[in-house]
Design a protein around this motif. Structure first.
Motif, PDB file in Angstrom:
ATOM      1  N   LEU A  50     -21.172  25.568  -9.153  1.00 42.13           N
ATOM      2  CA  LEU A  50     -21.372  23.985  -9.318  1.00 42.13           C
ATOM      3  C   LEU A  50     -20.624  23.535 -10.664  1.00 42.13           C
ATOM      4  O   LEU A  50     -19.794  22.546 -10.748  1.00 42.13           O
ATOM      5  N   MET A  51     -20.670  24.560 -11.622  1.00 47.31           N
ATOM      6  CA  MET A  51     -19.886  24.296 -12.812  1.00 47.31           C
ATOM      7  C   MET A  51     -18.505  24.263 -12.741  1.00 47.31           C
ATOM      8  O   MET A  51     -17.845  23.812 -13.306  1.00 47.31           O
ATOM      9  N   PRO A 104     -25.421  17.300  -9.394  1.00 51.29           N
ATOM     10  CA  PRO A 104     -25.835  18.453  -9.781  1.00 51.29           C
ATOM     11  C   PRO A 104     -26.468  18.884 -11.047  1.00 51.29           C
ATOM     12  O   PRO A 104     -26.980  19.608 -11.373  1.00 51.29           O
ATOM     13  N   PRO A 129     -24.970  29.614  -7.303  1.00 52.54           N
ATOM     14  CA  PRO A 129     -24.784  28.298  -7.276  1.00 52.54           C
ATOM     15  C   PRO A 129     -24.593  27.586  -8.668  1.00 52.54           C
ATOM     16  O   PRO A 129     -23.870  26.652  -8.673  1.00 52.54           O
ATOM     17  N   VAL A 130     -25.072  28.290  -9.847  1.00 60.33           N
ATOM     18  CA  VAL A 130     -24.953  27.649 -11.105  1.00 60.33           C
ATOM     19  C   VAL A 130     -23.344  27.839 -11.330  1.00 60.33           C
ATOM     20  O   VAL A 130     -22.629  26.697 -11.706  1.00 60.33           O
ATOM     21  N   THR A 136     -20.608  20.095  -3.419  1.00 60.00           N
ATOM     22  CA  THR A 136     -21.585  19.823  -4.433  1.00 60.00           C
ATOM     23  C   THR A 136     -22.990  19.945  -3.619  1.00 60.00           C
ATOM     24  O   THR A 136     -24.007  20.634  -4.155  1.00 60.00           O
ATOM     25  N   PHE A 144     -16.518  17.649 -16.397  1.00 60.82           N
ATOM     26  CA  PHE A 144     -17.401  18.819 -16.712  1.00 60.82           C
ATOM     27  C   PHE A 144     -17.854  18.572 -18.082  1.00 60.82           C
ATOM     28  O   PHE A 144     -19.280  19.114 -17.836  1.00 60.82           O
ATOM     29  N   PRO A 175     -34.885  20.311  -6.523  1.00 62.95           N
ATOM     30  CA  PRO A 175     -33.513  19.891  -6.173  1.00 62.95           C
ATOM     31  C   PRO A 175     -33.114  19.399  -4.726  1.00 62.95           C
ATOM     32  O   PRO A 175     -31.928  18.555  -4.755  1.00 62.95           O
ATOM     33  N   MET A 212     -21.223  16.827 -17.275  1.00 62.91           N
ATOM     34  CA  MET A 212     -22.227  17.372 -16.666  1.00 62.91           C
ATOM     35  C   MET A 212     -22.969  18.379 -17.343  1.00 62.91           C
ATOM     36  O   MET A 212     -24.292  18.512 -17.422  1.00 62.91           O
ATOM     37  N   PRO A 251     -30.566  19.235 -10.800  1.00 63.95           N
ATOM     38  CA  PRO A 251     -30.877  20.644  -9.932  1.00 63.95           C
ATOM     39  C   PRO A 251     -30.488  21.650 -10.860  1.00 63.95           C
ATOM     40  O   PRO A 251     -31.279  22.644 -11.041  1.00 63.95           O
ATOM     41  N   LEU A 252     -29.297  21.728 -11.527  1.00 66.35           N
ATOM     42  CA  LEU A 252     -28.772  22.735 -12.774  1.00 66.35           C
ATOM     43  C   LEU A 252     -29.850  23.092 -13.750  1.00 66.35           C
ATOM     44  O   LEU A 252     -30.362  23.948 -14.060  1.00 66.35           O
ATOM     45  N   LEU A 285     -29.472  33.669  -8.266  1.00 64.37           N
ATOM     46  CA  LEU A 285     -29.524  32.295  -8.779  1.00 64.37           C
ATOM     47  C   LEU A 285     -28.397  31.863  -9.530  1.00 64.37           C
ATOM     48  O   LEU A 285     -28.068  30.777  -9.723  1.00 64.37           O
ATOM     49  N   VAL A 313     -26.135  22.619  -4.249  1.00 62.17           N
ATOM     50  CA  VAL A 313     -27.639  22.146  -4.830  1.00 62.17           C
ATOM     51  C   VAL A 313     -28.376  22.547  -3.613  1.00 62.17           C
ATOM     52  O   VAL A 313     -29.831  22.728  -4.202  1.00 62.17           O
ATOM     53  N   LEU A 314     -28.257  22.268  -2.538  1.00 64.31           N
ATOM     54  CA  LEU A 314     -29.442  22.756  -1.518  1.00 64.31           C
ATOM     55  C   LEU A 314     -29.646  24.326  -1.565  1.00 64.31           C
ATOM     56  O   LEU A 314     -30.481  24.767  -1.268  1.00 64.31           O
ATOM     57  N   ILE A 358     -33.034  24.789 -12.872  1.00 57.97           N
ATOM     58  CA  ILE A 358     -33.180  26.188 -12.799  1.00 57.97           C
ATOM     59  C   ILE A 358     -33.446  26.792 -14.214  1.00 57.97           C
ATOM     60  O   ILE A 358     -34.293  27.542 -13.992  1.00 57.97           O
ATOM     61  N   ILE A 378     -29.873  25.951  -4.140  1.00 61.86           N
ATOM     62  CA  ILE A 378     -30.760  26.187  -5.325  1.00 61.86           C
ATOM     63  C   ILE A 378     -32.163  26.569  -5.061  1.00 61.86           C
ATOM     64  O   ILE A 378     -32.832  27.568  -5.713  1.00 61.86           O
ATOM     65  N   ILE A 403     -30.234  15.350  -3.540  1.00 61.98           N
ATOM     66  CA  ILE A 403     -29.142  15.160  -2.663  1.00 61.98           C
ATOM     67  C   ILE A 403     -29.343  13.646  -2.273  1.00 61.98           C
ATOM     68  O   ILE A 403     -28.339  13.139  -2.082  1.00 61.98           O
TER      69      ILE A 403
END
Lengths: 74, 490
Positions: free
Chosen positions: A15-16, B78, A11-12, A40, B237, B276, B240, B81-82, A8, A44-45, B85, A47, B280
């Motif tokens: 993306l960050m 993103p 992807p975090v 991106t 950044f 998530p 986000m 979706p982030l 997990l 995202v997909l 989580i 996740i 898209i």
């Protein structure tokens, strides 16, 4: 559980880091689309399967069974 | 009446009819009205929460942001979706506690945990004040769409009035069930329209999506990367991160009814697994925004980019369909916002004694809040525009209060939390309107620093003065665990 959490985290982190990765944040096209957009969208997909691996592990089923039992006795 | 306006008005009425179909019999129970009796499964939850993702800002604003900032607009893809989580782990905690303790609102949750009605009142006022411009944004977005499509200001004003009078009516009747039934239609029409637009608009103007980006590569290469300027890497950044934290800690009051309407924590988790994928779709209006970059002259209004291209490429009736999709992205989220705001007013601000009067205040708040936002959208559309700048950053200041309330132990007392919150809000206002800050780090994040410092200093002071020990979360006996006890007893 720990393995799922590590999956997990991927992807975090990806993306960050988007804007700080020179090969991603550049004026280039991947598959005819901006590299930042492709990067991106793909992460995202990613996740959903990462969360699904955790969700459909046995640990959550045990927690749900306990919740149902508590609800029935309340 | 043009075919565009006819289709638009028919679509608006159809959305309202769907809203009315959400409930067969009227209810006088605020919990049932706000949370649908907490009976929604993962599928309904999915549409409800997906409904919050796509607003008029997303539909028109994302294309506009891509038009003005290029790929910097992708910060918005993103962050939700982030946050999902984290919410996969945190939302079941909130759901379980709210279910056990009878919470209906974000402010109920805070007031109960910290044992302070005052904190609930402050959180509720902050929520209502900062969501009001967000509600107005939905109304003006709908008006803008009609004006661009018809070229007529009167049609725009009439459409705004009709649409939001109908929103008031179906929200009063159906509550969150009306939001759920309209969400199905909204997501369906919006996705179909976006898919048509993302294929047809680039094909019409540039020869296709691939050709669009190859032309941008030649004419505007800087727009394909996050570059120096207003929308630089720091802006990207920090925006986000601030947005992730805001969604993750449920700082938007209208996030709560959708979450608390779930029938189980399993439904809550399952929802976050699959949501998530839906995010898209945010990339689609951005591609249209990139096409506008080639087609429209520099200096064109960014928020009008999508509809301007639609107007140039499609016949009148289809422009009407696009405006109906835009209207759906305004009316459905607005209905969700109204439920979040009115329940805060009824539960945490007005604090009436009986459940009946609480419900009446709630219904009055729906009418009052919408009328206020509608009147301002028509008479003084710019008045709340500045306040909108505070919405995200201002609500972010609730992060420490909500984050600490998710723990099982009360590590910090109510006064340090309130002091930090108020200092954070003052810093946000000062930085936004006082011309005191020109950096690119998100103002909400900057203001969180003094917020947390004050909270920590207050905690040290409180413990020094009182010698307090860590307190456990108060556990009410079973008989007291009812919605009424939260309102009257906290």
């Amino acid at each position: 559980m720990r393995r799922n959490l590590i999956i997990l985290a991927v992807p975090v982190i990806a993306l960050m880091a988007t804007v700080w990765l020179p090969f991603v944040n550049s004026a280039t096209l991947w598959f005819g689309l901006p590299s930042v957009m492709v990067w991106t969208v793909l992460w995202v997909l990613a996740i959903t399967p990462a969360l699904a691996a955790l969700e459909f592990s046995g640990r959550q089923r045990v927690a749900d069974a306990l919740e149902t039992k508590e609800g029935a006795t309340r | 009446m043009t075919s565009t306006l006819t289709v638009t008005l028919l679509g608006i009425v159809f959305i309202a009819v769907l809203g009315f179909l959400g409930r067969r019999k009227p209810t006088g129970d605020l919990s049932e009205w706000t949370h649908g009796g907490r009976q929604f499964g993962a599928m309904t939850m999915w549409f409800l929460q997906a409904g919050e993702v796509f607003t008029t800002f997303t539909f028109l604003g994302m294309a506009g942001l891509a038009f003005s900032g290029g790929v910097a607009a992708l910060y918005a893809l993103p962050y939700i979706p982030l946050a999902y989580i984290g919410l996969y782990f945190l939302a079941p905690i909130i759901w379980r506690r709210a279910h056990e303790r009878g919470h209906l609102t974000q402010a109920d949750f805070l007031a109960d945990f910290y044992g302070s009605k005052l904190l609930g009142l402050i959180a509720a006022i902050i929520g209502v004040v900062f969501l009001l411009p967000y509600l107005q944004l939905q109304i003006t977005g709908l008006g803008l769409a009609v004006q661009l499509a018809t070229g007529d200001q009167t049609s725009s004003t009439v459409s705004m009035i009709i649409a939001f009078v109908l929103v008031i009516a179906f929200v009063l009747w159906s509550g969150i069930r009306g939001v759920a039934t309209t969400s199905y239609f909204k997501d369906a029409i919006m996705l179909v329209v976006l898919l048509v637009l993302v294929i047809a608009i680039p094909a019409h103007f540039t020869g296709g999506i691939g050709a669009t980006f190859h032309k941008i590569m030649v004419t505007h290469p800087d727009m394909l990367k996050v570059h120096a300027g207003k929308y630089d890497s720091v802006w990207f950044f920090s925006s986000m991160v601030a947005s992730v934290l805001g969604v993750l800690f449920m700082t938007f009051p209208h996030q709560w009814p959708a979450l608390l309407s779930a029938k189980s924590s399993k439904a809550v988790r399952r929802n976050y697994v699959f949501l998530p994928i839906y995010s898209i779709a945010l990339a689609l209006p951005m591609i249209i925004g990139f096409t506008a970059l080639i087609v429209l002259p520099k200096g064109s209004k960014s928020n009008a980019a999508l509809l301007t291209l639609v107007q140039q490429a499609f016949p009148g009736w289809f422009i009407g369909v696009v405006v109906v999709a835009t209207a759906a992205t305004a009316m459905v989220p607005a209905a969700g916002l109204l439920i979040g705001m009115s329940s805060l007013i009824a539960r945490n601000i007005a604090r009436t004694r009986s459940q009946r009067s609480q419900f009446m205040v709630n219904q009055g708040a729906v009418v009052g809040v919408t009328t206020l936002a509608l009147a301002m959208a028509i008479a003084r559309p710019d008045l709340l525009a500045n306040l909108l700048l505070l919405t995200y950053s201002g609500l972010d200041q609730l992060i420490p209060a909500i984050g600490l309330a998710l723990l099982t132990r009360k590590l910090v007392g109510v006064w340090p939390v309130m002091a930090g919150l108020l200092v954070g809000e003052l810093v946000v206002i000062w930085l936004t309107f006082g011309n005191a800050y020109s950096g690119h780090i998100n103002v909400g994040l900057v203001a969180l620093v003094p917020n947390i410092i004050v909270l920590l200093a207050g905690t040290v002071l409180e413990r020094t003065l009182r010698g307090t020990k860590q307190e456990n979360v108060p556990q009410l006996p079973e008989a007291e665990v009812e919605p009424k006890s939260v309102v009257a007893g906290v």
